[in-house]
Scaffold this active site. Structure first.
Site, mmCIF file in Angstrom:
data_model
loop_
_atom_site.group_PDB
_atom_site.id
_atom_site.type_symbol
_atom_site.label_atom_id
_atom_site.label_comp_id
_atom_site.label_asym_id
_atom_site.label_seq_id
_atom_site.Cartn_x
_atom_site.Cartn_y
_atom_site.Cartn_z
ATOM 1 N N GLU A 60 51.223 38.570 52.459
ATOM 2 C CA GLU A 60 51.853 38.790 51.157
ATOM 3 C C GLU A 60 50.827 39.139 50.088
ATOM 4 O O GLU A 60 51.094 39.971 49.209
ATOM 5 C CB GLU A 60 52.658 37.555 50.750
ATOM 6 C CG GLU A 60 53.944 37.357 51.525
ATOM 7 C CD GLU A 60 53.733 36.849 52.937
ATOM 8 O OE1 GLU A 60 54.623 37.049 53.805
ATOM 9 O OE2 GLU A 60 52.660 36.246 53.194
ATOM 10 N N HIS A 130 62.889 28.386 53.707
ATOM 11 C CA HIS A 130 63.675 29.616 53.554
ATOM 12 C C HIS A 130 64.796 29.440 52.535
ATOM 13 O O HIS A 130 65.810 30.135 52.612
ATOM 14 C CB HIS A 130 64.282 30.038 54.905
ATOM 15 C CG HIS A 130 63.272 30.357 55.948
ATOM 16 N ND1 HIS A 130 62.671 29.395 56.709
ATOM 17 C CD2 HIS A 130 62.746 31.548 56.345
ATOM 18 C CE1 HIS A 130 61.819 29.956 57.556
ATOM 19 N NE2 HIS A 130 61.846 31.264 57.348
#
Length: 325
Positions: A60, A130
């Site tokens: 990321e 998540h």
């Protein structure tokens, strides 16, 4: 107009943005060959080629650093972070580079063409890695815009506006609604204004403010309150940074009460900033303390997900308590 779910609206927005501006590139983890984990980028690579829609390594920090470089050279990259929970390795790039590029150069160069898309929030039994809602981490960072849609129509119009805005935007998509939220969406290209809240229900007794997937729960609570004679005014903030203070203040001056609800935990959540600002601005109009109905101050649980969430029942009870104060 066509019936679309939120994923289809986002996908169409990306198609139109790429068709209308060859500077728009889409990239991230697994976005290319099969359209990402949620299929939001389906057929973009097939349509526009591997030079404009492509996979990245699983890094990321590298995704956002690469996007910063592209945007600094005049491109309009749309970088996908697969889950908002994964955005933290890129935090340094976003906060110390993306947000400050324009300021540190005296406006000689910038990364204003950058949009970072990422699905956020719970409700899908995703557990603590998540399901997070990290929007408040970025609202304290001048130089960014933070945008969150609540339905397909909003998602398409706000995403197109974000991609074309001359400031870096973090565009957070409520993944619980990706396929659950369906509505009429214009097939043509259109934009919705950033930093402008939307009044979606008028009322006289209390103002309810939220964003993203939380609006569905707020509206259900407002309907339930209406059966008890309580008329709720509901505002979708849509953009959290910079947020539309004037619209919220005008509503609170009318109703005399304010309740803010979001999915993220209470402590440090953006509701606190709204409450402080409206407390300063509207103190003499308030008939009761400003209420916040938010997630619990715990890591996001799997087995106890429903207990953790700020659901319609908690919101309704807080509405009644505020009106009866």
């Amino acid at each position: 107009m066509a019936q679309m779910n939120m994923l289809q609206a986002i996908n169409q927005a990306l198609h139109q943005a790429m068709s209308n501006d060859e500077r728009v590139l889409v990239f991230g983890e697994d976005v290319g060959h099969f359209g990402g984990v949620f299929r939001a980028t389906a057929k973009l690579q097939e349509t526009f080629g591997k030079d404009r829609c492509f996979n990245t390594p699983l890094t990321e920090q590298g995704i956002v650093g690469f996007a910063n470089g592209l945007a600094a050279q005049g491109m309009r990259p749309v970088a996908e972070i697969q889950f908002a929970d994964y955005i933290f390795p890129a935090f340094d790039q976003i906060v110390n580079e993306t947000a400050k590029f324009r300021y540190r150069s005296g406006n000689e160069f910038d990364v204003g063409g950058l949009t970072i898309r990422t699905p956020y929030g719970g409700g899908i039994a995703g557990g603590h890695y998540h399901s997070q809602s990290p929007e408040a981490y970025f609202t304290g960072t001048p130089g960014l815009k933070v945008v969150i849609p609540r339905d397909p129509y909003q998602a398409k119009g706000l995403l197109l506006a974000s991609i074309r805005d001359d400031n870096p935007v973090i565009f957070m998509e409520p993944k619980r609604l990706y396929r659950a939220s369906v509505g009429e969406v214009p097939e043509e290209d259109y934009e919705l204004p950033l930093s402008k809240a939307e009044l979606i229900r008028e009322g006289s007794d209390i103002t309810l403010v939220g964003w993203g997937a939380q609006l569905e729960l707020i509206l259900k609570a407002a309907e339930r309150a209406a059966k008890q004679g309580i008329q709720c005014e509901v505002i979708d903030l849509r953009t959290l940074l910079p947020w539309d203070v004037d619209s919220v203040a005008a509503s609170v001056e009318k109703t005399g009460r304010l309740l803010i609800s979001h999915e993220a935990p209470l402590t440090g959540g953006f509701a606190g900033e709204i409450a402080a600002t409206i407390g300063d601005r509207c103190f003499l109009y308030l008939e009761s303390p400003i209420a916040r109905v938010c997630g619990l101050d715990t890591p996001y649980p799997l087995a106890l997900e429903q207990e953790h969430m700020a659901n319609e029942h908690k919101i309704y009870e807080a509405i009644v308590a505020s009106v009866q104060f």
